[in-house]
Design an enzyme around this catalytic site. Structure first.
Site, short mmCIF file in Angstrom:
data_model
loop_
_atom_site.label_atom_id
_atom_site.label_comp_id
_atom_site.label_asym_id
_atom_site.label_seq_id
_atom_site.Cartn_x
_atom_site.Cartn_y
_atom_site.Cartn_z
N CYS A 142 82.37 3.63 90.51
CA CYS A 142 82.89 1.86 91.09
C CYS A 142 81.69 1.39 90.82
O CYS A 142 82.23 0.18 90.75
CB CYS A 142 82.59 2.77 93.10
SG CYS A 142 83.31 4.42 93.37
N HIS A 189 82.87 13.62 100.25
CA HIS A 189 81.99 12.32 100.59
C HIS A 189 82.04 11.20 101.70
O HIS A 189 83.62 11.23 101.56
CB HIS A 189 81.55 12.13 99.82
CG HIS A 189 82.05 11.50 98.40
ND1 HIS A 189 83.19 12.33 97.94
CD2 HIS A 189 82.26 10.36 98.02
CE1 HIS A 189 84.07 11.47 97.20
NE2 HIS A 189 83.86 9.84 97.57
N HIS A 216 86.83 7.62 103.21
CA HIS A 216 87.76 8.31 102.95
C HIS A 216 88.36 9.26 104.01
O HIS A 216 87.00 9.39 104.79
CB HIS A 216 87.52 8.99 101.91
CG HIS A 216 86.83 8.83 100.51
ND1 HIS A 216 87.96 8.11 99.60
CD2 HIS A 216 86.61 9.12 99.94
CE1 HIS A 216 87.52 7.86 98.25
NE2 HIS A 216 86.13 8.52 98.90
N LYS A 235 87.68 1.28 100.78
CA LYS A 235 87.89 1.34 100.09
C LYS A 235 88.58 3.42 99.49
O LYS A 235 87.92 4.30 100.53
CB LYS A 235 87.73 1.67 98.27
CG LYS A 235 86.68 1.88 98.30
CD LYS A 235 86.15 1.28 97.28
CE LYS A 235 84.91 1.56 96.34
NZ LYS A 235 84.90 3.04 96.09
N ASP A 287 82.96 3.22 100.75
CA ASP A 287 83.94 4.09 99.87
C ASP A 287 84.00 4.68 101.85
O ASP A 287 83.38 5.18 102.38
CB ASP A 287 83.03 5.63 98.75
CG ASP A 287 84.09 6.34 98.37
OD1 ASP A 287 85.10 5.72 97.40
OD2 ASP A 287 83.96 7.34 97.98
N ASP A 339 79.13 0.06 97.35
CA ASP A 339 79.22 2.03 97.94
C ASP A 339 77.56 1.42 97.99
O ASP A 339 77.41 3.36 97.78
CB ASP A 339 79.93 2.47 97.08
CG ASP A 339 81.17 2.66 97.54
OD1 ASP A 339 81.60 0.99 97.70
OD2 ASP A 339 82.24 4.17 96.00
C1 VGL Z 1 81.75 7.38 93.96
C2 VGL Z 1 82.73 9.09 92.95
C3 VGL Z 1 83.55 9.10 94.42
C4 VGL Z 1 81.14 5.23 93.41
C5 VGL Z 1 83.28 7.01 94.69
O1 VGL Z 1 80.92 4.96 94.32
O2 VGL Z 1 80.55 5.22 92.44
N1 VGL Z 1 82.13 8.13 92.59
N2 VGL Z 1 83.48 8.04 94.94
ZN ZN Z 2 84.99 8.32 96.71
#
Ligand code: VGL
Ligand code: ZN
Length: 203
Positions: free
Chosen positions: A151, A81, A48, A106, A46, A8
């Protein structure tokens, strides 16, 4: 065979981003310097949908960083995010992505979060990452990225559980630290599970 897993490293997790990780940008030169040392490199992203259940904005009356129960799992609510096809979801511009062999998105299921790059938080669905690495003869993985206490941690823990030898490159990761020293606790938890915590100088 050892693979490098980039977790990420996306705009929304950098200073100025929607879910900024303090000093998140400082890992980028370290990660870039590590890339040439690996034959196989994968990145998690990440990714979404706008209606994702981890976003506080999708729960009327709730605020970011509150905890809720989501279908039986504890869920921290986050600011919006890494929405698919937005700038915040792009890899950090300074990251040399040319050497990334494969990207694993993901968090695409709107009903469940996915901190780990291997499985969603309920361990219901695999992203295919573990299978992909195994098919290529990978036995060891080195993990870097954001955020150490979410993550990165769950990716490392799932990888151990899947039978990989896992090294976490501590200085190539940063944590959110919603509570002070969440990162230190995450490192301890990973060590307890068998993750070897190392520094980039010893890769
Ligand atoms: C993450 C919170 C929500 C991360 C991703 O990459 O650590 N943290 N989504
Ligand atoms: Zn996330």
């Amino acid at each position: 065979m050892t693979a490098l897993v980039l977790v990420d490293i996306q705009n929304d997790f950098l200073p100025g981003g929607a879910l900024a990780v303090p000093e998140g940008d400082q890992i980028i030169p370290i990660v870039n310097s590590l890339l040439p040392r690996f034959e196989l490199i994968v990145a998690t992203q990440d990714w979404h949908p706008p209606g994702h259940a981890s976003f506080a904005a999708n729960h009327p009356g709730r605020k970011p960083y509150e905890q809720i129960d989501l279908d039986g799992l504890p869920q921290t609510l986050w600011p919006v995010h890494c929405v698919q096809n937005t700038g915040g979801a792009l890899f950090a511009p300074g990251l040399d992505t040319r050497r990334v062999d494969r990207v694993f998105p993901k968090g695409t299921d709107p009903r469940i979060d996915s901190y780990s790059g291997l499985f969603d938080n309920g361990h219901r669905q695999s992203t295919g990452l573990a299978e992909w690495l195994r098919e290529r003869g990978v036995s060891d993985i080195d993990v870097v990225g954001l955020a150490t206490d979410y993550c990165v941690k769950f990716t490392a823990l799932d990888a151990v559980q899947e039978g990989f030898r896992v090294h976490l490159i501590e200085d190539a990761c940063r944590g959110v630290n919603l509570a002070p020293d969440d990162t230190g606790r995450a490192l301890d938890q990973m060590r307890q599970a068998g993750v070897r915590v190392i520094r980039s100088g010893s890769v």
